[in-house]
Write an enzyme that holds these catalytic residues in place. Structure first.
Site, PDB file in Angstrom:
ATOM      1  N   HIS A  99     -22.196 -45.589 -32.469  1.00  0.00           N
ATOM      2  CA  HIS A  99     -21.442 -45.441 -31.646  1.00  0.00           C
ATOM      3  C   HIS A  99     -20.617 -44.157 -31.383  1.00  0.00           C
ATOM      4  CE1 HIS A  99     -21.720 -43.681 -27.045  1.00  0.00           C
ATOM      5  NE2 HIS A  99     -22.769 -43.976 -26.974  1.00  0.00           N
ATOM      6  N   GLU A 171     -28.060 -40.078 -30.896  1.00  0.00           N
ATOM      7  CA  GLU A 171     -27.531 -39.323 -29.771  1.00  0.00           C
ATOM      8  C   GLU A 171     -26.754 -38.099 -30.288  1.00  0.00           C
ATOM      9  OE1 GLU A 171     -26.661 -43.667 -26.650  1.00  0.00           O
ATOM     10  OE2 GLU A 171     -24.589 -43.096 -27.920  1.00  0.00           O
TER      11      GLU A 171
HETATM   12  P1  13P Z   1     -25.428 -41.127 -21.477  1.00  0.00           P
HETATM   13  O1  13P Z   1     -26.192 -42.237 -20.750  1.00  0.00           O
HETATM   14  O2  13P Z   1     -24.168 -42.391 -19.978  1.00  0.00           O
HETATM   15  O3  13P Z   1     -25.277 -39.488 -21.343  1.00  0.00           O
HETATM   16  O4  13P Z   1     -25.105 -41.905 -22.091  1.00  0.00           O
HETATM   17  C1  13P Z   1     -25.273 -41.999 -23.467  1.00  0.00           C
HETATM   18  C2  13P Z   1     -25.258 -43.015 -24.520  1.00  0.00           C
HETATM   19  O5  13P Z   1     -23.371 -43.069 -25.509  1.00  0.00           O
HETATM   20  C3  13P Z   1     -25.350 -44.285 -24.020  1.00  0.00           C
HETATM   21  O6  13P Z   1     -25.061 -45.048 -25.522  1.00  0.00           O
END
Ligand code: 13P
Length: 262
Positions: A99, A171
């Site tokens: 992450h 992400e």
């Molecule tokens: P948000 O949905 O709060 O933007 O976070 C995304 C995230 O980092 C999930 O791992």
């Protein structure tokens, strides 16, 4: 190509460093009461380490699965504060790995991440390998290079036999926890990126591997935009932070996933 009907949809809630053990247990209890079990949707929650054991005892596995938010790639040893995938084995079905918060705030290197992917697989835990470019990399047009490195780097210790056991989560760091619509990634942008990722997977492994690996999207997903993200070509689910902490919103997103499948 539209939604991939052959594949399950994954709705994963990353609780990050939120909820006490008691709050986690109450949340799970309510979630299980209010959600239905759908064979075509895998609902996963990733609580803090301290809550994993108690939650595993109250878990209805037909409805919800558990994920770890991180893990130490070594099996055992002198790694104070670490929790290994060997210790997580049997407790979680999934492990979120790489992450952006782990990369940036905890200085996890590509080497740690690829070793974690291998350690998770070795312990029968499905890795959810997170990749994503920062705002600066995005602005300077480096997105594809960064994603290629993170993707192939993270998978480099995975055998060809195990490659389809991995889940990828895209992400974009600049779209995580945003409050303004202008910072949200657009479905078109995500579609282009996912096409690129599948192209890399096809070139590196094979066309069938590229088709089989689930790719999730994460970055400020909420009940109002979930439907649009879930119908992005090539996207097989969502990795959700903030909205997964609010039971009604998380359930709303699960129901949206069901609706877009029908
Ligand atoms: P948000 O949905 O709060 O933007 O976070 C995304 C995230 O980092 C999930 O791992």
């Amino acid at each position: 190509m539209c939604y991939n009907y052959r594949m399950k949809s994954y709705i994963v809630g990353n609780w990050k460093m939120n909820f006490s053990v008691g709050e986690s247990s109450v949340y799970l209890h309510k979630l299980q009461q209010k959600t239905r079990a759908y064979r075509s949707i895998e609902v996963v929650v990733a609580p803090s380490f301290t809550a994993l054991q108690p939650l595993s005892l109250q878990l209805d596995r037909k409805k919800i699965r558990l994920a770890a938010q991180a893990g130490n790639p070594h099996d055992f040893g002198a790694y104070t504060g670490g929790v290994s995938y060997t210790q997580l084995r049997g407790l979680v079905d999934y492990g979120i790995i790489g992450h952006s918060e782990r990369r940036q705030l905890f200085h996890e290197s590509d080497k740690d991440i690829r070793a974690s992917v291998a350690a998770a697989l070795r312990n029968q835990i499905t890795p959810i390998l997170c990749i994503g470019e920062t705002e600066t990399e995005h602005t300077f047009g480096e997105t594809e290079d960064v994603l290629r490195d993170q993707l192939l780097g993270g998978l480099s210790e995975v055998s060809t036999e195990d490659i389809t056991k991995v889940i990828i989560a895209y992400e974009p760091v600049w779209a995580i926890s945003t409050t303004t619509d202008s910072r949200l990634a657009s479905p078109d942008e995500i579609a282009r990126t996912v096409k690129f990722l599948r192209h890399i997977l096809s070139d590196t492994y094979s066309a069938s591997v590229a088709e089989e690996i689930p790719i999730l999207y994460g970055g400020s997903v909420n009940p109002s935009n979930a439907g649009a993200y879930l119908t992005v070509p090539g996207i097989n689910g969502l990795l959700i932070g903030g909205a997964s902490l609010i039971g009604d919103q998380f359930i709303d997103i699960i129901e949206t996933a069901k609706k877009v499948q029908s």
